[in-house]
Design a protein around this motif. Structure first.
Motif, PDB file in Angstrom:
ATOM      1  N   TYR A 173     -26.949  34.777   5.557  1.00  0.00           N
ATOM      2  CA  TYR A 173     -26.984  33.411   6.097  1.00  0.00           C
ATOM      3  C   TYR A 173     -26.788  32.413   4.963  1.00  0.00           C
ATOM      4  O   TYR A 173     -27.169  32.664   3.809  1.00  0.00           O
ATOM      5  CB  TYR A 173     -28.329  33.160   6.794  1.00  0.00           C
ATOM      6  CG  TYR A 173     -28.502  33.972   8.049  1.00  0.00           C
ATOM      7  CD1 TYR A 173     -28.163  33.457   9.295  1.00  0.00           C
ATOM      8  CD2 TYR A 173     -28.981  35.276   7.986  1.00  0.00           C
ATOM      9  CE1 TYR A 173     -28.308  34.212  10.448  1.00  0.00           C
ATOM     10  CE2 TYR A 173     -29.124  36.044   9.125  1.00  0.00           C
ATOM     11  CZ  TYR A 173     -28.781  35.504  10.360  1.00  0.00           C
ATOM     12  OH  TYR A 173     -28.912  36.265  11.493  1.00  0.00           O
ATOM     13  N   LEU A 231     -28.646  27.064   9.541  1.00  0.00           N
ATOM     14  CA  LEU A 231     -28.224  28.251   8.802  1.00  0.00           C
ATOM     15  C   LEU A 231     -27.233  29.008   9.675  1.00  0.00           C
ATOM     16  O   LEU A 231     -27.518  29.282  10.850  1.00  0.00           O
ATOM     17  CB  LEU A 231     -29.419  29.151   8.466  1.00  0.00           C
ATOM     18  CG  LEU A 231     -30.352  28.686   7.353  1.00  0.00           C
ATOM     19  CD1 LEU A 231     -31.569  29.605   7.271  1.00  0.00           C
ATOM     20  CD2 LEU A 231     -29.632  28.666   6.008  1.00  0.00           C
ATOM     21  N   GLU A 232     -26.085  29.373   9.097  1.00  0.00           N
ATOM     22  CA  GLU A 232     -25.077  30.081   9.885  1.00  0.00           C
ATOM     23  C   GLU A 232     -24.935  31.517   9.384  1.00  0.00           C
ATOM     24  O   GLU A 232     -25.054  31.785   8.183  1.00  0.00           O
ATOM     25  CB  GLU A 232     -23.727  29.370   9.799  1.00  0.00           C
ATOM     26  CG  GLU A 232     -23.163  29.287   8.387  1.00  0.00           C
ATOM     27  CD  GLU A 232     -21.840  28.526   8.342  1.00  0.00           C
ATOM     28  OE1 GLU A 232     -21.447  27.966   9.387  1.00  0.00           O
ATOM     29  OE2 GLU A 232     -21.206  28.492   7.271  1.00  0.00           O
ATOM     30  N   PRO A 233     -24.694  32.474  10.313  1.00  0.00           N
ATOM     31  CA  PRO A 233     -24.532  33.880   9.907  1.00  0.00           C
ATOM     32  C   PRO A 233     -23.154  34.124   9.296  1.00  0.00           C
ATOM     33  O   PRO A 233     -22.160  33.505   9.681  1.00  0.00           O
ATOM     34  CB  PRO A 233     -24.697  34.645  11.219  1.00  0.00           C
ATOM     35  CG  PRO A 233     -24.279  33.668  12.278  1.00  0.00           C
ATOM     36  CD  PRO A 233     -24.627  32.299  11.772  1.00  0.00           C
ATOM     37  N   VAL A 246     -31.926  28.820  11.914  1.00  0.00           N
ATOM     38  CA  VAL A 246     -30.791  29.569  12.468  1.00  0.00           C
ATOM     39  C   VAL A 246     -30.545  29.140  13.911  1.00  0.00           C
ATOM     40  O   VAL A 246     -29.413  28.865  14.324  1.00  0.00           O
ATOM     41  CB  VAL A 246     -31.055  31.089  12.390  1.00  0.00           C
ATOM     42  CG1 VAL A 246     -29.976  31.856  13.158  1.00  0.00           C
ATOM     43  CG2 VAL A 246     -31.096  31.560  10.936  1.00  0.00           C
TER      44      VAL A 246
END
Length: 721
Positions: free
Chosen positions: A115, A166-168, A161
């Motif tokens: 992340y 927060l991005e994967p 997330v």
């Protein structure tokens, strides 16, 4: 093979035999999964004839589950494991475990989700979310690792997330490292450097065992010489291992490496994230990692095509491991090079006496760099006799040293003060009743750390807050700090030179490659006027504006029972002196001492290394000490003092009478209580011809001990506490 003998990582059981199912292929070195009771364990297939075990009938053998998707360990590495276990009297399973240092690497190819910040903001900002967003700028890792970096719970990050902050990112766990280029930025070498580099390059080309001792004064450009051998290895498609003694030194080396080859090397040390360890391990085993720079544990990684080993600052005692398998990475590196049939370079400005003796006897080829690179001069060295030039009352820096620091500050130059003692003061006591603060787990005083407002034990890590009153007599405001540590010296500098910008550099303040890089950047940009540091600053750093080094207490290392005290003191002071005058401006070193006539201090002041080594060599020869004799230690410990004492006397009563081996002890260890265990020691002093490992094995294997007693063996010990 229809039968396989395995090393399993349970020293109490020893090697075990298994049946190889039909159609399954394993060979010596294969890493496999095998059943043990109701569990499944990892083991390494070994040659049965090299690993004695009790024979089990074929019908009783359990079948292997299967091999793991990693290359088999090469025979050269298996021989190194055997040699290390035999020489250091360690279980072979404990040595083999160091090779499989990344459990995640054994599971085969994989992807994972990491992340990173997306640039968005949460609907509702909390102090924890704000701290996390600030801390994670530019970072990418798993949720658990990001939580550790940010100092928040995983729940806080999962909330970010869910809100898209927060991005994967899907990443290949084993993505290749960018390739280094041998011709990226070839340096201009001096004639002396070019001669040494040519010798290294020809040794790499020859592909045979060749041990070198690169003995060059500080600032002579030893790194540039062996990087030419690294470049030749890159051209030939061979892997290189460079061992460094401190993680903190890694960052400066990485930058020099990247300047030379265009990309950083692969790094291996204890601070790596689990995903980084996995990637590095698998890349090394596949032969894709071209150059690995690491701490001593990097020595046991499964290199597919190793062509060169370099041990930088080879004299450093941090290459000796003091728990678990008590090996010396400098010596094991030479043995690995021998098994692999490749050159090994031991580089140092102050080589260990053992290394110099190996060169003297013709085992190592000694290559010398006598001058600093680029015309820089070695610094002038002088002593300050503290019995005559006394510091002001309550201070630790003599007037002459203070005056030189003031002069450097006025000229915009930097000074470095060296004291190998962390914290503010080594002892805190009550001025009313004399009570001393001791560690409850060790026979050691608690060290006051004013930066963190703690009293700490430097042996076991125990910490407590300084109390407002004496625990013994109850008197308020009666605690006194005795003696100086680097924090106290930094306070004194701040009083004397209030306009000076001071940096304290110890393993407490520079405890990661990132912090080391930050310190180097500040020093190089001129944002620091005075560096106050421990042995961490004695090596590897190059600051052109640093022109004064002050050794606050040169006698400190000569105290206590260290049998290599004089050599170690010489090395530390000579190394820290070498930080001065590395640029165009001349350097000066002032050594504060109460014993200016002591041989080691006099040799340092005169710059006469050869005279010191000659005298130290003769003293060792007379005492039968290394490198002319052998030392080994046996350490007995238990949480019960009576049990430890009884076990030690039991060992002592069974001592063998062997010619050429003197056995001293048992005696309580100088640190008689360490991490909650009571300790007794034996010291063996043997002639070089004596098979001291066989003596110890025959002696101890016949004895039985209570479950709470630990008996460990230290071959070629460096620590005597």
């Amino acid at each position: 093979m229809n039968r396989a003998r395995l090393i399993i990582f349970n020293a109490a059981l020893g090697p075990l035999d298994y049946r190889v199912p039909e159609g399954m292929h394993v060979e010596p070195g294969s890493v496999v999964v095998a059943p043990l009771g109701p569990r499944q364990i990892v083991g390494i297939v070994w040659e049965a004839e090299r690993l004695p075990a009790s024979e089990v009938p074929e019908a009783k053998l359990r079948p292997l589950v299967g091999p793991l998707p990693v290359p088999p360990l090469k025979s050269e590495l298996r021989r190194l494991i055997e040699w290390t276990a035999d020489y250091y009297c360690a279980p072979i399973a404990a040595v083999a475990r160091m090779v499989l240092a990344s459990g995640g690497a054994l599971r085969g190819p994989a992807t994972m989700t990491e992340y990173r910040l997306s640039g968005g903001m949460p609907e509702r900002m909390t102090p924890q979310r704000e701290a996390a967003i600030e801390a994670l700028d530019g970072e990418q890792a798993t949720i658990r690792e990001l939580a550790g970096m940010a100092g928040v719970s995983e729940g806080v990050l999962r909330g970010l997330v869910n809100q898209g902050v927060l991005e994967p990112v899907e990443v290949d766990c084993d993505r290749p490292y960018p390739p280094a280029r041998a011709d990226f930025a070839a340096p201009k070498l001096s004639p002396a450097q070019a001669e040494v580099a040519k010798r290294f390059v020809s040794a790499v080309e020859a592909r045979r065992f060749a041990p070198f001792l690169l003995d060059g004064v500080t600032g002579s450009g030893k790194t540039e010489c062996y990087l030419e051998a690294v470049a030749k290895g890159l051209e030939m498609g061979r892997q290189t291992l460079v061992l460094l003694p401190e993680i903190a030194l890694t960052e400066a080396f990485l930058r020099r490496f990247e300047d030379r080859f265009g990309v950083p090397p692969v790094v291996w040390h204890s601070s790596l994230k689990s995903t980084e360890r996995r990637r590095a391990w698998r890349s090394i085993a596949a032969g894709q990692a071209q150059v690995v720079v690491g701490a001593r544990s990097a020595l046991f990684l499964p290199y597919a095509n190793l062509g060169l080993i370099v041990v930088d600052e080879a004299h450093e005692i941090s290459f000796k491991q003091d728990d678990g398998v008590r090996y010396n990475a400098r010596d094991v590196a030479v043995m690995r090079a021998r098994f692999e049939q490749i050159p090994v370079v031991l580089a140092s400005a102050t080589p260990a006496l053992e290394s110099l003796q190996m060169a003297e006897s013709g085992v190592y080829e000694r290559l010398v760099l006598e001058d600093r690179y680029g015309g820089a001069r070695l610094p002038d060295i002088d002593t300050i006799d503290l019995t005559e030039e006394k510091p002001e009352r309550g201070r630790w820096l003599a007037p002459r040293l203070v005056a030189q620091m003031e002069a450097r500050l006025a000229r915009g130059e930097q000074s470095l003060l060296f004291l190998n003692r962390r914290g503010y003061a080594p002892l805190t006591l009550c001025r009313n009743c004399g009570f001393r603060f001791e560690c409850p787990n060790c026979t050691a005083w608690l060290v006051e750390h004013r930066f963190s407002q703690r009293l700490a034990c430097h042996h076991c890590g125990h910490e407590t807050a300084p109390p407002p009153a004496c625990p013994e007599c109850g008197e308020l405001d009666c605690l006194v700090a005795c003696g100086p540590g680097v924090e106290r010296i930094a306070d004194e500098v701040a009083e004397i030179l209030p306009e000076a910008r001071v940096a304290v550099v110890t393993s407490d303040t520079v405890n990661s490659p990132e912090r080391a890089a930050e310190f180097v950047a500040r020093a190089e940009s001129g944002a620091i006027d005075v560096i106050v540091g421990t042995q961490l600053v004695t090596k590897g750093f190059h600051f052109p504006e640093l022109t004064l080094v002050g050794v606050v207490d040169a006698d400190l290392g000569l105290e206590g029972g260290d049998l290599r005290a004089a050599e170690r003191t010489y090395q530390q002071v000579a190394q820290v002196a070498g930080r001065a005058g590395r640029g165009e401006k001349p350097g000066e070193v002032l050594i504060q001492t109460r014993h200016p006539a002591a041989p080691v201090i006099a040799a340092l002041a005169a710059g006469d290394r050869d005279a010191f080594y000659a005298a130290e060599t003769e003293a060792r020869r007379q005492a039968g000490a290394p490198p002319f004799g052998r030392w080994a230690a046996i350490i007995v410990s238990s949480e019960d003092e009576a049990e430890a004492r009884e076990a030690a006397h039991h060992i002592g009563d069974a001592r063998p009478d062997v010619a050429d081996v003197a056995i001293l002890g048992p005696a309580p260890a100088p640190l008689a209580l360490l991490r909650g265990r009571y300790r007794y020691r034996f010291l063996l002093n043997a002639r070089r011809s004596a098979q001291v490992q066989d003596v110890i094995r025959d002696w101890l294997e016949a004895l039985k001990f209570p479950q709470g007693v630990r008996v460990s063996v230290d071959i070629d010990p460096y620590s005597f506490v």
